[in-house]
Write a protein that holds these residues in place. Structure first.
Motif, short mmCIF file in Angstrom:
data_model
loop_
_atom_site.label_atom_id
_atom_site.label_comp_id
_atom_site.label_asym_id
_atom_site.label_seq_id
_atom_site.Cartn_x
_atom_site.Cartn_y
_atom_site.Cartn_z
N ILE A 209 1.00 -1.16 0.10
CA ILE A 209 0.05 0.06 0.00
C ILE A 209 0.95 1.23 0.08
N ARG A 210 2.14 1.17 0.69
CA ARG A 210 2.73 2.36 0.86
C ARG A 210 3.79 2.50 -0.28
N HIS A 211 4.11 1.35 -0.81
CA HIS A 211 5.04 1.58 -1.75
C HIS A 211 4.35 1.98 -3.18
N ILE A 212 3.44 1.62 -3.44
CA ILE A 212 2.72 2.10 -4.71
C ILE A 212 1.76 3.30 -4.38
N GLY A 213 1.73 3.86 -3.21
CA GLY A 213 0.88 5.05 -3.20
C GLY A 213 -0.58 5.04 -3.06
N LEU A 214 -1.21 3.67 -2.67
CA LEU A 214 -2.62 3.34 -2.56
C LEU A 214 -2.97 4.22 -1.58
N ARG A 215 -4.28 4.96 -1.51
CA ARG A 215 -4.88 5.92 -0.58
C ARG A 215 -5.57 4.92 0.38
N LEU A 216 -5.08 4.57 1.78
CA LEU A 216 -5.92 3.79 2.60
C LEU A 216 -6.83 4.39 3.63
N ARG A 217 -8.07 4.03 3.75
CA ARG A 217 -9.06 4.28 4.78
C ARG A 217 -8.91 3.38 5.69
N GLU A 218 -8.36 3.88 7.03
CA GLU A 218 -8.18 3.11 8.08
C GLU A 218 -9.68 2.79 8.80
N VAL A 219 -9.92 1.54 8.93
CA VAL A 219 -11.25 1.00 9.51
C VAL A 219 -10.92 0.63 10.99
N ASP A 220 -11.74 1.05 11.87
CA ASP A 220 -11.59 0.51 13.18
C ASP A 220 -12.43 -0.92 13.59
N ASN A 221 -13.76 -1.01 12.93
CA ASN A 221 -14.61 -2.08 13.09
C ASN A 221 -14.80 -2.79 11.89
N LEU A 222 -14.17 -4.06 11.71
CA LEU A 222 -14.36 -4.90 10.70
C LEU A 222 -15.80 -5.67 10.60
N ASP A 223 -16.15 -5.98 12.03
CA ASP A 223 -17.24 -6.83 12.32
C ASP A 223 -16.99 -8.08 11.44
N VAL A 224 -16.12 -8.81 11.62
CA VAL A 224 -15.64 -9.99 10.85
C VAL A 224 -15.41 -10.88 12.05
N GLU A 225 -16.03 -12.24 11.96
CA GLU A 225 -15.41 -13.14 12.78
C GLU A 225 -15.37 -14.64 12.02
N GLY A 226 -14.68 -15.46 12.81
CA GLY A 226 -14.71 -16.86 12.27
C GLY A 226 -13.87 -17.83 13.14
N THR A 227 -13.57 -18.87 12.71
CA THR A 227 -12.83 -19.83 13.60
C THR A 227 -11.53 -20.20 12.84
N LEU A 228 -10.50 -20.08 13.43
CA LEU A 228 -9.12 -20.40 12.88
C LEU A 228 -9.10 -21.85 12.72
N GLY A 229 -8.46 -22.27 11.68
CA GLY A 229 -8.56 -23.68 11.02
C GLY A 229 -7.52 -24.56 11.87
N SER A 230 -6.65 -23.94 12.38
CA SER A 230 -5.58 -24.67 13.10
C SER A 230 -5.35 -24.23 14.59
N TRP A 231 -4.25 -24.68 15.34
CA TRP A 231 -4.21 -24.34 16.77
C TRP A 231 -5.21 -25.11 17.42
N THR A 232 -5.87 -24.17 18.23
CA THR A 232 -7.13 -24.87 19.06
C THR A 232 -8.21 -24.29 18.59
N ASN A 233 -8.47 -24.02 17.32
CA ASN A 233 -9.55 -23.34 16.80
C ASN A 233 -10.54 -22.48 17.35
N PRO A 234 -9.86 -21.30 17.90
CA PRO A 234 -10.44 -20.20 18.53
C PRO A 234 -11.48 -19.56 17.67
N LEU A 235 -12.35 -18.71 18.18
CA LEU A 235 -13.23 -17.98 17.44
C LEU A 235 -12.56 -16.41 17.43
N VAL A 236 -12.42 -15.69 16.22
CA VAL A 236 -11.52 -14.72 16.10
C VAL A 236 -12.86 -13.52 15.90
N LYS A 237 -12.66 -12.30 16.42
CA LYS A 237 -13.38 -11.26 15.88
C LYS A 237 -12.62 -10.15 15.75
#
Length: 238
Positions: A209-237
């Motif tokens: 993003i920085r190298h090619i000069g893309l204009r980034l809008r920073e987002v605080d809340n993705l409102d994304v969740e899911g379960t990791l497929g490895s380790w102990t399969n924790p729920l990620v938010k």
């Protein structure tokens, strides 16, 4: 808005750089990916493309199970660095994306809710969540929004360049030794599949993003969740 899902419903049994690729069954992964499709439909996606990298021809009935999404199957080598595998997967799907439409990228099996802050204002190229600061800063690559196909192409191509550039980047005396070692034995440690001395996808993406000069809008809340497929399969938010 077009949505593209980077997916591996039935991963290879070969390990990734941090151990087993998954501890979840293909049936569980498929059902979670169906949840991904459902959330994208609820967000109003005009088109959903699932770029899947399951070995062989993929699980039987995958196209029907993920309808109305369109499944593109790629049989790529099971690279240990899964971030590199994802970038090749996205670049492989790039020709199937329509011009002039915003592109929501989401990793398979995650769900994005209606409360997401992912949105583009006039002049923005990408909306994403920033993590950390300084040399270890990165973006969350679980879900982000791109202005269009041209931005996606430039972003994914340069992120891949950034990943591999780490192998020859000088950041101190020990890195010089690493470069000399790699030049003497460039195929050491089965480099094609294990990819030592490379950068994480999250860090490489922010550098791109920085190298090619893309204009980034920073987002605080993705409102994304899911379960990791490895380790102990924790729920990620996020």
């Amino acid at each position: 808005m077009i949505a593209i899902v980077s997916s591996t419903v039935a991963p290879s049994t070969l390990p990734s750089h941090d151990g087993a690729r998954t501890t979840l069954s293909p049936e569980t992964r498929l059902e979670q990916t169906r949840g991904t499709i459902a959330c994208l439909l609820a967000l109003g996606a005009k088109e959903i493309i699932v770029a899947d990298n399951s070995p062989g021809n993929g699980p039987s009935g995958l196209n029907e199970a993920l309808a109305p999404a369109r499944v593109l199957h790629f049989d790529q080598p099971p690279i240990k660095n899964k971030g590199i595998g994802e970038l090749w997967l996205l670049l492989g799907a790039l020709p199937s994306l329509r011009e002039g439409e915003p592109i929501l990228k989401i990793s398979g099996r995650y769900r994005v809710g209606g409360g997401t802050g992912l949105a583009l204002r006039e002049g923005d190229d990408i909306a994403a969540k920033l993590r950390g600061s300084g040399p270890t800063a990165e973006i969350s690559t679980r879900c982000y929004l791109l202005r269009d196909k041209a931005v996606a192409a430039a972003f994914w191509e340069n992120a891949l360049d950034q990943v591999y550039a780490e192998r020859s980047r000088i950041v101190g005396p020990r890195s010089v030794l690493r470069i000399v070692r790699n030049s003497i034995n460039p195929g050491g440690d089965n480099f094609r599949y294990s990819d030592p001395n490379t950068l994480s996808l999250e860090q490489a993406s922010l550098r791109a993003i920085r190298h090619i000069g893309l204009r980034l809008r920073e987002v605080d809340n993705l409102d994304v969740e899911g379960t990791l497929g490895s380790w102990t399969n924790p729920l990620v938010k996020e």
